[in-house]
Scaffold this motif. Structure first.
Motif, short mmCIF file in Angstrom:
data_model
loop_
_atom_site.label_atom_id
_atom_site.label_comp_id
_atom_site.label_asym_id
_atom_site.label_seq_id
_atom_site.Cartn_x
_atom_site.Cartn_y
_atom_site.Cartn_z
N LEU A 1 0.83 -1.21 0.00
CA LEU A 1 0.00 0.00 0.00
C LEU A 1 0.86 1.26 0.00
CD1 LEU A 1 -2.82 -1.03 2.53
CD2 LEU A 1 -3.00 -0.79 0.04
N GLY A 2 1.92 1.27 0.82
CA GLY A 2 2.81 2.42 0.83
C GLY A 2 3.48 2.62 -0.52
N GLY A 3 3.85 1.51 -1.16
CA GLY A 3 4.45 1.61 -2.48
C GLY A 3 3.49 2.18 -3.50
N ALA A 4 2.22 1.77 -3.43
CA ALA A 4 1.22 2.29 -4.36
C ALA A 4 1.02 3.79 -4.15
CB ALA A 4 -0.10 1.55 -4.16
N VAL A 5 0.96 4.21 -2.88
CA VAL A 5 0.83 5.64 -2.58
C VAL A 5 2.06 6.39 -3.07
CG1 VAL A 5 0.71 7.34 -0.72
CG2 VAL A 5 -0.73 5.30 -0.64
N GLY A 6 3.24 5.79 -2.90
CA GLY A 6 4.47 6.42 -3.36
C GLY A 6 4.48 6.63 -4.86
N VAL A 7 4.01 5.65 -5.61
CA VAL A 7 3.95 5.79 -7.07
C VAL A 7 2.99 6.91 -7.46
CG1 VAL A 7 3.23 4.67 -9.21
CG2 VAL A 7 4.61 3.41 -7.55
N LEU A 8 1.83 6.95 -6.81
CA LEU A 8 0.84 7.99 -7.12
C LEU A 8 1.36 9.38 -6.75
CD1 LEU A 8 -2.44 6.23 -5.88
CD2 LEU A 8 -1.78 6.69 -8.25
N SER A 9 1.87 9.52 -5.53
CA SER A 9 2.34 10.84 -5.09
C SER A 9 3.60 11.26 -5.84
CB SER A 9 2.59 10.83 -3.58
OG SER A 9 3.53 9.84 -3.21
N GLY A 10 4.50 10.31 -6.13
CA GLY A 10 5.71 10.64 -6.87
C GLY A 10 5.40 11.06 -8.29
N THR A 11 4.44 10.41 -8.93
CA THR A 11 4.02 10.80 -10.28
C THR A 11 3.39 12.19 -10.25
OG1 THR A 11 3.67 8.49 -10.92
CG2 THR A 11 2.57 10.18 -12.24
N ALA A 12 2.52 12.43 -9.26
CA ALA A 12 1.89 13.75 -9.14
C ALA A 12 2.94 14.84 -8.91
CB ALA A 12 0.88 13.73 -8.00
N SER A 13 3.94 14.55 -8.06
CA SER A 13 4.99 15.54 -7.80
C SER A 13 5.81 15.81 -9.06
CB SER A 13 5.91 15.05 -6.68
OG SER A 13 5.25 15.08 -5.43
N ALA A 14 6.08 14.76 -9.84
CA ALA A 14 6.83 14.94 -11.08
C ALA A 14 6.07 15.84 -12.04
CB ALA A 14 7.12 13.59 -11.73
N ILE A 15 4.77 15.57 -12.21
CA ILE A 15 3.95 16.42 -13.07
C ILE A 15 3.97 17.86 -12.56
CG2 ILE A 15 1.58 16.86 -13.83
CD1 ILE A 15 1.14 13.81 -13.74
N PHE A 16 3.84 17.99 -11.26
CA PHE A 16 3.83 19.33 -10.66
C PHE A 16 5.16 20.05 -10.86
CE2 PHE A 16 4.53 21.68 -6.50
CZ PHE A 16 3.92 22.84 -6.94
N LEU A 17 6.27 19.38 -10.57
CA LEU A 17 7.58 20.02 -10.69
C LEU A 17 7.89 20.42 -12.14
CD1 LEU A 17 9.70 17.79 -8.28
CD2 LEU A 17 9.03 20.18 -7.92
N ILE A 18 7.56 19.56 -13.07
CA ILE A 18 7.80 19.87 -14.49
C ILE A 18 6.93 21.03 -14.93
CG2 ILE A 18 7.58 18.98 -16.83
CD1 ILE A 18 8.34 16.20 -15.64
N THR A 19 5.67 21.01 -14.53
CA THR A 19 4.75 22.10 -14.89
C THR A 19 5.15 23.40 -14.21
OG1 THR A 19 2.99 20.44 -15.02
CG2 THR A 19 2.33 22.74 -15.09
#
Length: 434
Positions: free
Chosen positions: A26-44
């Motif tokens: 579960l923590g890994g799944a949350v990490g993938v979701l939050s890490g992807t969201a952060s990547a989108i955010f940082l790039i944008t």
């Protein structure tokens, strides 16, 4: 015989492995979701910052952009408008739904703030996206309320660790930020996994993080300890000033401007006016160059910290979206540079301490901030980093940027705190007593 010798209970051991496997997944799944969201955010966010720098005239549209975001939040955001305070409150009360719309709303609002020149950060956005996605995952998987609490904590850790590239600090921050004086160790597995996986995911997507020079390996020197303690008092008082000014601007806006979408319009006009008055755009957006100048020893103007504090308090106090943490990094590093010069200490060294200590005082998370300092500036001077964060945390008192934090243990004796009392409730009770 061997099991008896080791006092090993197979049933307990099996329970450990079930818990470990469950929360690693579960923590890994949350990490993938939050890490992807952060990547989108940082790039944008990088795109928005570059556009603003290429077209400085966009600053004139800041009031209009503020009205647009304010109107969207007023009409459609619902409880999402509570931001980080809703996320932290739900770790405690575990009742209200964290809307899925929080993630896209805060992403859009923060990008708009930076595109037009508002002074804000990025941690609030990452935390809200991580927690919103974690709660959405909980609804899909139909997890229990007890599991939901830990999943939200994992979302906080995943968002914080991935957006700054500091998984160790993110891991501890997710367990420390909910309460003053308590670390919620029940989240140790999901927060750890989410922070590390989130950071790895963000890096895998190619999002860039800032890098800073490492501190020298300094031995314990009584004179330097005293000077760091003096500087830490200044860091804690500055945290207090930031918190109180931001809350005061919010209260004044709410009192005199009943229509919420108009509040960022007033704040946007004030930011434009201040930029013209001081003749510089250094205090718009993230202001990362000011951090680099401070920690590299290049130096900044004496009152850079105060100007950044004012620009940020007006921006966030008026209702613009974005986090407080990066501006607090700027405020702390520039103040540290100035204080270091006054105390006869290497300004770059003191800037690194101020970088994390002002944030520690404002967020009430001294351990996470000290670990962040070690991750960003190396392990050469951990004693001074910890000392600066702890003293700033104590000096800032029972206030903070997250007013739904609970006071589990007062910072010092003689302070009456009610059971399960939040910072907001404590502040209101103190005002009624006067």
């Amino acid at each position: 015989m061997l099991l008896d010798l080791l006092h090993l209970n197979l049933r307990d051991f099996a329970s450990f492995w079930r818990t470990f496997a469950k929360w690693t997944l579960l923590g890994g799944a949350v990490g993938v979701l939050s890490g992807t969201a952060s990547a989108i955010f940082l790039i944008t966010l990088g795109w928005a910052t570059n556009i603003r720098l290429d077209f400085p005239a966009l600053l004139w549209l800041l009031p209009l952009g503020g009205f647009l975001v304010g109107w969207l939040y007023y009409r459609f955001a619902g409880t999402s408008a509570q931001g980080n305070n809703l996320v932290i409150d739900e770790v405690h009360v575990n009742q209200a739904r964290i809307p899925a719309r929080m993630a896209p709303f805060v992403l859009f609002g923060t990008i708009m703030t930076h595109l037009f020149g508002g002074s804000a950060g990025r941690e609030g956005t990452a935390i809200q996206m991580g927690a919103s996605l974690a709660d959405s995952l909980r609804r899909v998987l139909r997890l229990s309320r007890a599991d939901r609490r830990l999943l939200i904590m994992a979302g906080i850790s995943g968002g914080f660790g991935s957006v700054f590239g500091t998984p160790v600090a993110g891991f501890v921050f997710g367990m420390e930020v909910q309460s003053i004086g308590r670390i919620r160790y029940e989240g140790i597995i999901p927060c750890l996994v989410a922070a590390y996986v989130g950071d790895l995911t963000t890096r895998w997507w190619g999002a860039a993080h800032s890098h800073y020079p490492h501190l020298a390996n300094l031995e314990i020197e009584p004179g330097l300890l005293i000077k760091v303690a003096i500087a830490a008092v200044a860091f804690g008082l500055t945290s207090t000033l930031f918190v109180e000014l931001t809350h005061a601007i919010k209260a004044l806006q709410a009192r005199y401007i009943p229509y919420p979408p108009l509040r960022p319009v007033i704040g946007g006009v004030a930011i434009v006016a201040l930029t013209l008055l001081f003749g510089t755009t250094d205090y718009l957006g993230l202001s990362l160059p000011l951090i680099q100048q401070s920690v590299n020893g290049t130096g900044v103007v004496t009152f850079a910290f105060l100007l950044k504090l004012i620009f940020t308090a007006i921006t966030l106090g008026s209702g613009f979206l974005g986090g407080e943490v990066t501006p607090l990094f700027v405020i702390g590093s520039t103040l540290g540079s100035t204080v270091g010069t006054l105390l006869g200490v290497d300004p770059a060294f003191m800037a690194a301490l101020g970088f994390v200590a002002v944030f520690a005082g404002a967020s009430n998370t001294p351990l996470a901030c000290a670990l962040m300092g070690i991750e960003l500036f190396g392990g050469g001077s951990p004693l001074y980093l910890i000392l600066g964060c702890v003293i700033a945390y104590l000096v800032s008192g029972h206030r903070g940027i997250y007013h739904t934090q609970r006071i589990d243990s007062p910072k010092y004796s003689g302070v009456l705190v009610l059971q399960d009392e939040s910072l907001r409730a404590f502040a209101e009770r103190q005002r009624t007593r006067k």
